[in-house]
Design a protein around this motif. Sequence first.
Motif, PDB file in Angstrom:
ATOM      1  N   GLN A 193       0.762  -1.257  -0.039  1.00 37.12           N
ATOM      2  CA  GLN A 193       0.023  -0.087   0.062  1.00 37.12           C
ATOM      3  C   GLN A 193       0.852   1.421   0.027  1.00 37.12           C
ATOM      4  OE1 GLN A 193      -2.321  -0.802   3.377  1.00 37.12           O
ATOM      5  NE2 GLN A 193      -3.745  -2.168   2.238  1.00 37.12           N
ATOM      6  N   LYS A 194       1.918   1.225   0.584  1.00 37.14           N
ATOM      7  CA  LYS A 194       2.802   2.362   0.880  1.00 37.14           C
ATOM      8  C   LYS A 194       3.319   2.529  -0.451  1.00 37.14           C
ATOM      9  CE  LYS A 194       4.311   2.489   5.613  1.00 37.14           C
ATOM     10  NZ  LYS A 194       4.502   3.723   6.081  1.00 37.14           N
ATOM     11  N   LEU A 195       3.835   1.575  -1.008  1.00 35.88           N
ATOM     12  CA  LEU A 195       4.423   1.888  -2.565  1.00 35.88           C
ATOM     13  C   LEU A 195       3.469   2.220  -3.631  1.00 35.88           C
ATOM     14  CD1 LEU A 195       6.682  -1.539  -2.540  1.00 35.88           C
ATOM     15  CD2 LEU A 195       7.631   0.905  -2.228  1.00 35.88           C
ATOM     16  N   ILE A 196       2.380   1.666  -3.527  1.00 36.61           N
ATOM     17  CA  ILE A 196       1.153   2.266  -4.494  1.00 36.61           C
ATOM     18  C   ILE A 196       1.130   3.556  -4.027  1.00 36.61           C
ATOM     19  CG2 ILE A 196      -1.034   1.788  -5.170  1.00 36.61           C
ATOM     20  CD1 ILE A 196      -0.713  -1.204  -4.505  1.00 36.61           C
ATOM     21  N   GLU A 197       0.931   4.113  -3.219  1.00 34.09           N
ATOM     22  CA  GLU A 197       0.706   5.535  -2.825  1.00 34.09           C
ATOM     23  C   GLU A 197       1.735   6.122  -3.128  1.00 34.09           C
ATOM     24  OE1 GLU A 197      -2.270   7.048  -1.913  1.00 34.09           O
ATOM     25  OE2 GLU A 197      -2.984   5.022  -2.047  1.00 34.09           O
ATOM     26  N   THR A 198       3.105   6.056  -3.063  1.00 31.40           N
ATOM     27  CA  THR A 198       4.149   6.539  -3.509  1.00 31.40           C
ATOM     28  C   THR A 198       4.193   6.771  -5.041  1.00 31.40           C
ATOM     29  OG1 THR A 198       5.590   5.865  -1.675  1.00 31.40           O
ATOM     30  CG2 THR A 198       6.653   6.444  -3.867  1.00 31.40           C
ATOM     31  N   GLY A 199       3.562   5.629  -5.657  1.00 31.33           N
ATOM     32  CA  GLY A 199       3.517   5.554  -7.144  1.00 31.33           C
ATOM     33  C   GLY A 199       2.604   6.676  -7.735  1.00 31.33           C
ATOM     34  N   LYS A 200       1.509   6.686  -6.877  1.00 29.82           N
ATOM     35  CA  LYS A 200       0.448   7.761  -7.541  1.00 29.82           C
ATOM     36  C   LYS A 200       0.735   8.861  -7.366  1.00 29.82           C
ATOM     37  CE  LYS A 200      -3.456   4.407  -6.275  1.00 29.82           C
ATOM     38  NZ  LYS A 200      -4.741   4.304  -5.561  1.00 29.82           N
ATOM     39  N   LYS A 201       1.800   9.178  -6.363  1.00 33.86           N
ATOM     40  CA  LYS A 201       2.087  10.719  -6.317  1.00 33.86           C
ATOM     41  C   LYS A 201       3.054  11.172  -7.466  1.00 33.86           C
ATOM     42  CE  LYS A 201       1.555  10.335  -1.185  1.00 33.86           C
ATOM     43  NZ  LYS A 201       2.207  10.463   0.060  1.00 33.86           N
ATOM     44  N   GLN A 202       3.949  10.325  -8.186  1.00 35.64           N
ATOM     45  CA  GLN A 202       4.749  10.529  -9.161  1.00 35.64           C
ATOM     46  C   GLN A 202       3.997  10.779 -10.477  1.00 35.64           C
ATOM     47  OE1 GLN A 202       7.760  10.497  -7.819  1.00 35.64           O
ATOM     48  NE2 GLN A 202       6.706  10.094  -6.087  1.00 35.64           N
ATOM     49  N   ASN A 203       4.027  12.138 -10.995  1.00 36.98           N
ATOM     50  CA  ASN A 203       3.356  12.294 -12.206  1.00 36.98           C
ATOM     51  C   ASN A 203       3.646  11.349 -13.329  1.00 36.98           C
ATOM     52  OD1 ASN A 203       1.296  14.407 -11.154  1.00 36.98           O
ATOM     53  ND2 ASN A 203       3.069  15.755 -11.055  1.00 36.98           N
ATOM     54  N   ALA A 204       5.026  11.351 -13.247  1.00 38.42           N
ATOM     55  CA  ALA A 204       5.444  10.420 -14.618  1.00 38.42           C
ATOM     56  C   ALA A 204       5.056   8.904 -14.608  1.00 38.42           C
ATOM     57  CB  ALA A 204       6.859  10.632 -14.670  1.00 38.42           C
ATOM     58  N   ILE A 205       4.759   8.367 -13.406  1.00 36.28           N
ATOM     59  CA  ILE A 205       4.361   6.934 -13.421  1.00 36.28           C
ATOM     60  C   ILE A 205       3.054   6.773 -13.930  1.00 36.28           C
ATOM     61  CG2 ILE A 205       4.395   4.716 -12.058  1.00 36.28           C
ATOM     62  CD1 ILE A 205       7.209   6.070 -12.596  1.00 36.28           C
ATOM     63  N   LYS A 206       2.800   6.010 -14.754  1.00 39.15           N
ATOM     64  CA  LYS A 206       1.245   5.817 -15.717  1.00 39.15           C
ATOM     65  C   LYS A 206       1.203   4.248 -15.320  1.00 39.15           C
ATOM     66  CE  LYS A 206       1.425   9.693 -17.522  1.00 39.15           C
ATOM     67  NZ  LYS A 206       1.645  10.574 -16.746  1.00 39.15           N
ATOM     68  N   ARG A 207       2.136   3.663 -14.940  1.00 40.54           N
ATOM     69  CA  ARG A 207       1.614   1.921 -14.730  1.00 40.54           C
ATOM     70  C   ARG A 207       2.923   1.261 -13.474  1.00 40.54           C
ATOM     71  NH1 ARG A 207       4.459  -2.294 -17.275  1.00 40.54           N
ATOM     72  NH2 ARG A 207       3.276  -4.255 -17.476  1.00 40.54           N
ATOM     73  N   ILE A 208       2.271   0.811 -12.815  1.00 39.78           N
ATOM     74  CA  ILE A 208       3.019  -0.133 -11.644  1.00 39.78           C
ATOM     75  C   ILE A 208       2.843  -1.533 -12.038  1.00 39.78           C
ATOM     76  CG2 ILE A 208       3.454  -0.588  -9.440  1.00 39.78           C
ATOM     77  CD1 ILE A 208       2.395   1.923  -8.585  1.00 39.78           C
ATOM     78  N   PHE A 209       4.039  -2.337 -12.178  1.00 38.80           N
ATOM     79  CA  PHE A 209       3.482  -3.954 -12.376  1.00 38.80           C
ATOM     80  C   PHE A 209       4.320  -4.334 -11.483  1.00 38.80           C
ATOM     81  CE2 PHE A 209       7.464  -2.702 -14.409  1.00 38.80           C
ATOM     82  CZ  PHE A 209       8.345  -3.853 -14.493  1.00 38.80           C
ATOM     83  N   ALA A 210       4.067  -5.845 -11.193  1.00 39.63           N
ATOM     84  CA  ALA A 210       4.842  -6.622 -10.233  1.00 39.63           C
ATOM     85  C   ALA A 210       5.008  -8.094 -10.899  1.00 39.63           C
ATOM     86  CB  ALA A 210       4.139  -7.064  -8.820  1.00 39.63           C
ATOM     87  N   ILE A 211       6.214  -8.808 -10.666  1.00 41.83           N
ATOM     88  CA  ILE A 211       6.336 -10.202 -11.199  1.00 41.83           C
ATOM     89  C   ILE A 211       6.339 -10.957  -9.898  1.00 41.83           C
ATOM     90  CG2 ILE A 211       8.017 -11.540 -12.569  1.00 41.83           C
ATOM     91  CD1 ILE A 211       8.905  -8.822 -13.808  1.00 41.83           C
ATOM     92  N   ILE A 212       5.550 -11.981 -10.116  1.00 47.34           N
ATOM     93  CA  ILE A 212       5.520 -13.014  -8.990  1.00 47.34           C
ATOM     94  C   ILE A 212       5.661 -14.387  -9.483  1.00 47.34           C
ATOM     95  CG2 ILE A 212       4.219 -11.378  -7.488  1.00 47.34           C
ATOM     96  CD1 ILE A 212       1.622 -13.329  -8.293  1.00 47.34           C
ATOM     97  N   ASP A 213       5.951 -15.344  -8.609  1.00 46.83           N
ATOM     98  CA  ASP A 213       5.986 -16.752  -8.883  1.00 46.83           C
ATOM     99  C   ASP A 213       4.538 -17.027  -8.893  1.00 46.83           C
ATOM    100  OD1 ASP A 213       5.654 -19.659  -8.562  1.00 46.83           O
ATOM    101  OD2 ASP A 213       7.752 -19.681  -8.147  1.00 46.83           O
ATOM    102  N   PRO A 214       3.960 -17.790  -9.930  1.00 45.07           N
ATOM    103  CA  PRO A 214       2.380 -18.066 -10.076  1.00 45.07           C
ATOM    104  C   PRO A 214       1.914 -18.762  -8.759  1.00 45.07           C
ATOM    105  CG  PRO A 214       3.399 -18.322 -11.889  1.00 45.07           C
ATOM    106  CD  PRO A 214       4.476 -18.125 -11.198  1.00 45.07           C
ATOM    107  N   LYS A 215       2.818 -19.356  -8.071  1.00 36.48           N
ATOM    108  CA  LYS A 215       2.647 -20.233  -6.667  1.00 36.48           C
ATOM    109  C   LYS A 215       2.296 -19.366  -5.548  1.00 36.48           C
ATOM    110  CE  LYS A 215       5.889 -22.864  -7.396  1.00 36.48           C
ATOM    111  NZ  LYS A 215       7.197 -23.836  -7.776  1.00 36.48           N
ATOM    112  N   ASN A 216       3.089 -17.998  -5.723  1.00 37.58           N
ATOM    113  CA  ASN A 216       3.074 -17.246  -4.552  1.00 37.58           C
ATOM    114  C   ASN A 216       1.535 -16.693  -4.187  1.00 37.58           C
ATOM    115  OD1 ASN A 216       3.417 -15.581  -2.503  1.00 37.58           O
ATOM    116  ND2 ASN A 216       5.604 -14.688  -3.320  1.00 37.58           N
ATOM    117  N   ILE A 217       0.725 -17.336  -3.763  1.00 37.56           N
ATOM    118  CA  ILE A 217      -0.765 -17.021  -3.480  1.00 37.56           C
ATOM    119  C   ILE A 217      -0.725 -15.793  -2.635  1.00 37.56           C
ATOM    120  CG2 ILE A 217      -2.954 -17.693  -3.088  1.00 37.56           C
ATOM    121  CD1 ILE A 217      -1.805 -19.158  -5.600  1.00 37.56           C
ATOM    122  N   PRO A 218      -0.106 -15.751  -1.629  1.00 36.06           N
ATOM    123  CA  PRO A 218      -0.151 -14.390  -0.589  1.00 36.06           C
ATOM    124  C   PRO A 218       0.082 -13.235  -1.260  1.00 36.06           C
ATOM    125  CG  PRO A 218       0.899 -16.350   0.535  1.00 36.06           C
ATOM    126  CD  PRO A 218       0.605 -16.800  -0.722  1.00 36.06           C
TER     127      PRO A 218
END
Length: 164
Positions: free
Chosen positions: A106-131
């Motif tokens: 949540q903190k990282l998403i809020e930081t990203g939203k405050k950055q005018n240049a950032i239009k997309r945030i992505f994450a790469i996870i192992d498909p088995k990482n359900i949490p």
Amino acid sequence: MIVKLEKFTEADFDNYFKLVNNAKVMEMITERAIEREEAKKDFENLLENNKLQHDLGNFKIIEEETEKFLGLAKLEIKEADSHEAELGYMIMPNYWGKGIASKVGQKLIETGKKQNAIKRIFAIIDPKNIPSRKILINNGFVSEQFKDFDGLPGEILELKLTKP
């Protein structure tokens, strides 16, 4: 537990190494612990990346009251003028299941939203990482694609940011 994020500095290598050299932490990231020499190179790259933008980069996750190192959080760009940032986190196993990843996400998403240049945030996870998948989906991320990363399975999830 209240957590804070502070950018890594050169003095933080030992904590970084404890994290990436832990097989449990790395199980769904690289499927192996990172050895010291490789970790040193990775840490140097991390510190260089931290210079690209003041509010983005790689952060220590710290328990506010005790100042204990809990893990790594990142909202990382590849170039100074990038329009997308990668979100990620690694937490020491003794702190798993305590809601830290949710708070950090949540903190990282809020930081990203405050950055005018950032239009997309992505994450790469192992498909088995359900949490981790659940944390991302609960924060508005959607699955974009499944992809092979150096022989390891990965799912890319994204959050498109709308700017006023």
